[in-house]
Design an enzyme around this catalytic site. Structure first.
Site, PDB file in Angstrom:
ATOM      1  N   TRP A 150       0.843  -1.216   0.000  1.00 41.52           N
ATOM      2  CA  TRP A 150       0.000   0.000   0.000  1.00 41.52           C
ATOM      3  C   TRP A 150       0.875   1.262   0.000  1.00 41.52           C
ATOM      4  O   TRP A 150       1.880   1.290   0.713  1.00 41.52           O
ATOM      5  CB  TRP A 150      -0.922   0.004   1.225  1.00 41.52           C
ATOM      6  CG  TRP A 150      -1.782   1.217   1.304  1.00 41.52           C
ATOM      7  CD1 TRP A 150      -2.642   1.678   0.362  1.00 41.52           C
ATOM      8  CD2 TRP A 150      -1.848   2.145   2.402  1.00 41.52           C
ATOM      9  NE1 TRP A 150      -3.252   2.838   0.806  1.00 41.52           N
ATOM     10  CE2 TRP A 150      -2.793   3.138   2.048  1.00 41.52           C
ATOM     11  CE3 TRP A 150      -1.222   2.231   3.649  1.00 41.52           C
ATOM     12  CZ2 TRP A 150      -3.119   4.211   2.893  1.00 41.52           C
ATOM     13  CZ3 TRP A 150      -1.546   3.287   4.496  1.00 41.52           C
ATOM     14  CH2 TRP A 150      -2.483   4.260   4.112  1.00 41.52           C
ATOM     15  N   TYR A 155      -4.970  -0.948  -4.523  1.00 41.16           N
ATOM     16  CA  TYR A 155      -3.626  -0.377  -4.399  1.00 41.16           C
ATOM     17  C   TYR A 155      -3.094   0.057  -5.772  1.00 41.16           C
ATOM     18  O   TYR A 155      -2.930  -0.766  -6.678  1.00 41.16           O
ATOM     19  CB  TYR A 155      -2.645  -1.371  -3.746  1.00 41.16           C
ATOM     20  CG  TYR A 155      -2.982  -1.706  -2.291  1.00 41.16           C
ATOM     21  CD1 TYR A 155      -3.972  -1.008  -1.585  1.00 41.16           C
ATOM     22  CD2 TYR A 155      -2.307  -2.715  -1.618  1.00 41.16           C
ATOM     23  CE1 TYR A 155      -4.272  -1.320  -0.267  1.00 41.16           C
ATOM     24  CE2 TYR A 155      -2.610  -3.031  -0.294  1.00 41.16           C
ATOM     25  CZ  TYR A 155      -3.595  -2.330   0.376  1.00 41.16           C
ATOM     26  OH  TYR A 155      -3.895  -2.643   1.679  1.00 41.16           O
ATOM     27  N   TRP A 186      -2.377  -4.309  10.135  1.00 43.76           N
ATOM     28  CA  TRP A 186      -1.813  -3.281   9.241  1.00 43.76           C
ATOM     29  C   TRP A 186      -1.418  -1.989   9.945  1.00 43.76           C
ATOM     30  O   TRP A 186      -1.879  -1.719  11.042  1.00 43.76           O
ATOM     31  CB  TRP A 186      -2.737  -3.001   8.068  1.00 43.76           C
ATOM     32  CG  TRP A 186      -4.121  -2.462   8.314  1.00 43.76           C
ATOM     33  CD1 TRP A 186      -5.265  -3.193   8.449  1.00 43.76           C
ATOM     34  CD2 TRP A 186      -4.541  -1.082   8.370  1.00 43.76           C
ATOM     35  NE1 TRP A 186      -6.352  -2.359   8.592  1.00 43.76           N
ATOM     36  CE2 TRP A 186      -5.943  -1.056   8.545  1.00 43.76           C
ATOM     37  CE3 TRP A 186      -3.873   0.139   8.272  1.00 43.76           C
ATOM     38  CZ2 TRP A 186      -6.695   0.125   8.643  1.00 43.76           C
ATOM     39  CZ3 TRP A 186      -4.612   1.324   8.369  1.00 43.76           C
ATOM     40  CH2 TRP A 186      -6.001   1.314   8.551  1.00 43.76           C
ATOM     41  N   ALA A 194       1.737   3.163  12.391  1.00 44.85           N
ATOM     42  CA  ALA A 194       0.831   4.292  12.154  1.00 44.85           C
ATOM     43  C   ALA A 194       1.362   5.171  11.018  1.00 44.85           C
ATOM     44  O   ALA A 194       1.498   6.384  11.164  1.00 44.85           O
ATOM     45  CB  ALA A 194       0.621   5.087  13.443  1.00 44.85           C
ATOM     46  N   LYS A 237       9.916   9.956  13.301  1.00 47.15           N
ATOM     47  CA  LYS A 237      10.454  10.868  12.277  1.00 47.15           C
ATOM     48  C   LYS A 237       9.530  12.052  11.955  1.00 47.15           C
ATOM     49  O   LYS A 237       9.918  12.945  11.225  1.00 47.15           O
ATOM     50  CB  LYS A 237      10.810  10.096  11.017  1.00 47.15           C
ATOM     51  CG  LYS A 237       9.659   9.565  10.230  1.00 47.15           C
ATOM     52  CD  LYS A 237      10.248   8.883   9.017  1.00 47.15           C
ATOM     53  CE  LYS A 237       9.187   8.307   8.130  1.00 47.15           C
ATOM     54  NZ  LYS A 237       9.777   7.578   7.038  1.00 47.15           N
TER      55      LYS A 237
END
Ligand code: NDP
Length: 325
Positions: free
Chosen positions: A25, A58, A211, A215, A222
């Protein structure tokens, strides 16, 4: 880095899936062309990953086309890897959306073609469809399984009640029940896996392929000082993700990420590995689907396997203290 891949049963099924798997994805076709995607899939496979996740939506089918080409090119034996697709959003027309018998059948056939395989191992209903009776969906999946086009079917982001209904229908009509569910699960999103589905693991042996374990990267730390320009937030078509990263809700989450940092530092592991280690420690998780746009990311993420002795019950307590505040 020294680690050994772990394999878990997909729920109560006999299928052994690597605890880390690899999904496409956002990345495939948008951030990674065929060559770059090949490098990552080869790295994953060589390090014991045996499950590759995909969906008809996707990159509007291009992600499956790329994955299909890579599988052809590598020549990996079909009995050494598990492949998925998900059906729900297949196009704009009314017959191309949802979980009707028609779209499930058309979606499966199209995915088989794009992936260039004879069967799909795991076929997911990508979302619940309030406009199709669950019985119609269960029957359509059962037919695909009888035809040998799909081996196991499952759901994604269904409520516990909807999954229960599917099991009850399958039982009543002697049809194939779902095997697994694909929910979001990460430090910020724990309700379904840790609460709602508890009775389903026990009663039906539901497996889970979770999945966005980081997050979308937030849990790597980062995003703590702004949105990096080389991140998925800047991928064309994902402007909504950038908006989400800029929202008040995300700013609060970043506050928590900063509070989790000292726990990782104390253990001398990265924040990323702390977040992944938390998910890995949960025995109701069959596999964690990783996303990565760079090989170094995949390397670091798989390295979690080598630090699991540091994810003790007391580490989990420390994490919960921060999250539940
Ligand atoms: P994550 O939450 O783990 O996010 C992955 C992204 O985070 C990477 O692409 C990369 O983005 C960044 N990242 C990953 N590792 C690192 C690292 N070590 N250091 C720094 N940055 C890192 O997972 P995804 O959201 O990608 O979800 C994983 C898979 O789950 C998907 O590929 C898909 O197969 C599946 N999925 C299923 C859904 C469903 O509805 N069933 C919904 C969403 C995903 P960047 O390029 O920004 O650096």
């Amino acid at each position: 880095m020294n680690f050994e891949m772990e394999y878990r049963r997909l729920g109560k099924s006999g299928l052994k899936v690597s605890v880390f798997s690899f999904g496409s994805w956002v990345t495939f076709s948008n951030q990674l062309n065929e060559k770059a995607a090949t490098e990552l899939m080869e790295y994953a496979y060589d390090n014991g990953i045996n499950f590759f996740d995909n969906a008809e939506i996707y990159a509007n089918g291009n992600s499956e086309i790329i994955m299909g080409k890579i599988l052809k090119k590598t020549g990996w034996s079909r009995d050494t890897y598990i492949l998925s697709s998900k059906v729900f959003w297949g196009g704009e027309k009314p017959t191309q959306i949802g979980l009707s018998r028609k779209h499930i059948t058309d979606g499966c056939h199209a995915a088989l073609k794009r992936l260039q395989v004879e069967y799909i191992d795991l076929f997911f209903c990508h979302r619940p469809d309030p406009e199709t009776p669950i019985e119609e969906t269960v029957r359509a999946m059962d037919v695909l399984i009888q035809q040998g086009k799909v081996l196991y079917w499952g759901t994604s982001e269904w409520e516990a009640e909807q999954i229960t209904e599917a099991y009850e229908i399958a039982e009543k009509f002697n049809l194939t029940p779902p095997t697994m569910e694909q929910p979001e699960y990460n430090l910020f999103n724990r309700g379904k896996i840790e609460k709602d589905y508890l009775p389903l693991y026990k009663k039906y042996g539901l497996g889970t392929t979770i999945w966005s374990p980081l997050a979308s990267g937030l849990l790597t730390g980062k995003y703590n000082h702004g949105i990096p320009s080389n991140s998925r937030a800047y991928v064309k078509g994902y402007e909504w993700l950038k908006e989400q990263f800029e929202s008040e809700e995300t700013i609060q989450k970043i506050g928590k990420v900063k509070e989790l940092q000292p726990i990782a530092e104390r253990l001398e592991i990265s924040l990323t590995q702390l977040a992944l280690g938390y998910c890995l420690k949960n025995p109701n998780v069959s596999t964690i689907i990783l996303g990565a746009s760079k090989k170094e990311q995949l390397k670091e993420n798989l390295g979690t396997l080598s630090i699991m002795d540091k994810i003790t019950d007391s580490t989990i307590k420390d994490i919960n203290k921060v999250l539940d505040k």
